[in-house]
Design an enzyme around this catalytic site. Structure first.
Site, PDB file in Angstrom:
ATOM      1  N   SER A   1       1.115  -8.920   7.097  1.00  0.00           N
ATOM      2  CA  SER A   1       1.707  -7.608   7.361  1.00  0.00           C
ATOM      3  C   SER A   1       3.050  -7.655   8.066  1.00  0.00           C
ATOM      4  CB  SER A   1       0.731  -6.767   8.182  1.00  0.00           C
ATOM      5  OG  SER A   1       0.440  -7.408   9.394  1.00  0.00           O
TER       6      SER A   1
ATOM      7  N   HIS B   1      -2.546  -4.892   2.393  1.00  0.00           N
ATOM      8  CA  HIS B   1      -1.195  -4.694   1.844  1.00  0.00           C
ATOM      9  C   HIS B   1      -1.086  -5.169   0.397  1.00  0.00           C
ATOM     10  CE1 HIS B   1       0.530  -3.524   5.734  1.00  0.00           C
ATOM     11  NE2 HIS B   1      -0.345  -4.384   6.240  1.00  0.00           N
TER      12      HIS B   1
ATOM     13  N   LYS C   1      -2.737   2.561   3.167  1.00  0.00           N
ATOM     14  CA  LYS C   1      -1.378   2.047   2.909  1.00  0.00           C
ATOM     15  C   LYS C   1      -0.920   2.539   1.536  1.00  0.00           C
ATOM     16  CE  LYS C   1      -1.883  -1.216   6.501  1.00  0.00           C
ATOM     17  NZ  LYS C   1      -3.191  -0.784   7.052  1.00  0.00           N
TER      18      LYS C   1
END
Ligand code: PMP
Length: 378
Positions: A175, A203, A234
């Site tokens: 990240s 992610h 996300k």
């Protein structure tokens, strides 16, 4: 109380401020103190957090199911939407079953301690997310840390250690550095040593492998030995998290994971938003295409300007500009150009950096403005 400690943080330039934002702005914009900035700080990679059909789905679910869930999932907090989302996310991730958690942080701190416990051994990448580190701390298993993305080191360590059960844990996309774990090699090592592979695909979900995540990206077939954690917060623009895994693993988590058992379920409106986001990601690949085009454009611009971006391979691009003080000043200068790209400092990272995340919602003009601002600040 704590005034000396706070003073020390201020003195070391490590004091953190909350910057709350205003209401919805045009795409990829953020309103802070009534000033509009181009937002390069968000994990909303596909720009879905403001998507009209997602907002509509959430509104409809509030009307139909009310707001608060009122209880944990094992009591009466779940709705039929929860079960549908679990089925859909399991299919999307190619696994047997899935379980929703209230956040990615909760998923990691709740699942890891019950998947590896006394007598077991966890192998963890040194740059894994804080929630994995905390999950490992809560586990009674022995913890062995391997050098970042270093498969030879992992291989060496895993050969030496003997325990009841071995589990390797890695972020898929890291990240803060935006690089990708060498999952093919890691999964081969796990197979060789009969170890569980636990991946945090927070992610990678919605970003890699046509949105399906890191396993698809690497062409790795999900097996009962692979546990996939991911978030809805996300690229999917919503909130909450999931673990997709073998049916037995999911049953075990339902019965033991404390953050699942002892916490109120996510509201149906959040689940409805995640369902709609999943639907969009599966049916509109143009968003992911735009994301990667923007990423390539920005990355090339940064290379042309001679910036050091560690090993970024994804829409997360760290820009290393100097010590903590210099990095803070850099970020402030960018704000003068109406660009919001925050400085990330220790203890979150060892090397201070501007962490830029580019999304599908940015325009070519936005990216050029960022590059111009960076050239000016340099
Ligand atoms: N894992 C990783 C790799 C993350 O980056 C984050 C969030 N920054 C989390 C877990 C936690 O997810 P959440 O924000 O949903 O708690």
């Amino acid at each position: 109380m704590f005034s000396d400690e706070i003073e020390r943080l201020r003195h070391d330039n490590l004091f953190r401020h909350i910057k709350d934002r205003g209401p919805i702005c045009p795409p990829a914009r953020i309103l802070i103190n009534n000033i509009e900035y181009i937002n390069f700080s968000s994990n909303d990679y596909l720009g879905l957090s403001n998507h009209p059909s997602i907002i509509e789905a959430a509104n409809k679910a509030i009307e139909k199911y009310g707001l608060g869930a009122g209880a944990s999932r094992l009591l009466s907090g779940g709705t039929e939407l929860h079960a549908t989302l679990e089925k859909k996310i399991a299919e999307f991730k190619g696994s047997d079953a899935a379980l929703i958690f209230n956040s990615g942080y909760t998923a990691n701190i709740s699942a890891i301690p019950v998947l590896a416990s006394e007598g077991d051994i966890i192998f963890s990448d040194e740059l894994n997310h804080a929630s994995i580190i905390d999950g490992c701390r809560l586990s009674k298993a022995k913890k062995v840390i391997y050098r970042h993305r270093d498969v030879e080191h992992l291989s060496e360590l895993i050969k030496k250690e003997h325990g009841k059960r071995k589990m390797v844990i890695t972020d898929t996309v890291f990240s803060m550095d935006g690089d990708i774990a060498p999952l093919k090699e890691i999964s081969d090592i796990c197979t060789q040593h009969d170890a569980i592979l636990y991946i945090d695909d927070a992610h990678g979900t919605g970003v890699l492998g046509s949105g399906r995540g890191a396993l698809t990206h690497f062409g790795i077939k999900p097996t009962p030995q692979i546990i996939q954690m991911g978030t809805f917060s996300k690229a999917l623009g919503s909130y909450g998290a999931f673990i997709a895994a073998d049916k037995n693993v999911i049953q075990w988590l339902i019965n033991t994971a404390r953050g699942f058992i002892y916490s109120t379920a996510l509201p149906a409106c959040v689940i409805a938003a995640s369902l709609e986001a999943l639907n969009i990601v599966q049916n509109d690949l143009s968003l992911i295409k735009n994301l990667w085009q923007n990423r390539e454009m920005l990355f090339k611009g940064l290379m042309d300007l001679g910036f050091y971006t560690i090993n970024s391979e994804t829409p997360i691009i760290p820009i290393v500009v100097g010590d903590t003080n210099t990095t803070l000043k850099f970020s402030e200068l960018l704000m003068h150009h109406n660009i919001y790209a925050p400085a990330i400092r220790p203890p979150t990272v060892k090397v201070p950096r501007i962490r830029v995340s580019v999304t599908a919602a940015h325009t070519e003009e936005d990216i050029n403005k960022l590059l111009k601002g960076l050239r000016f600040a340099k």
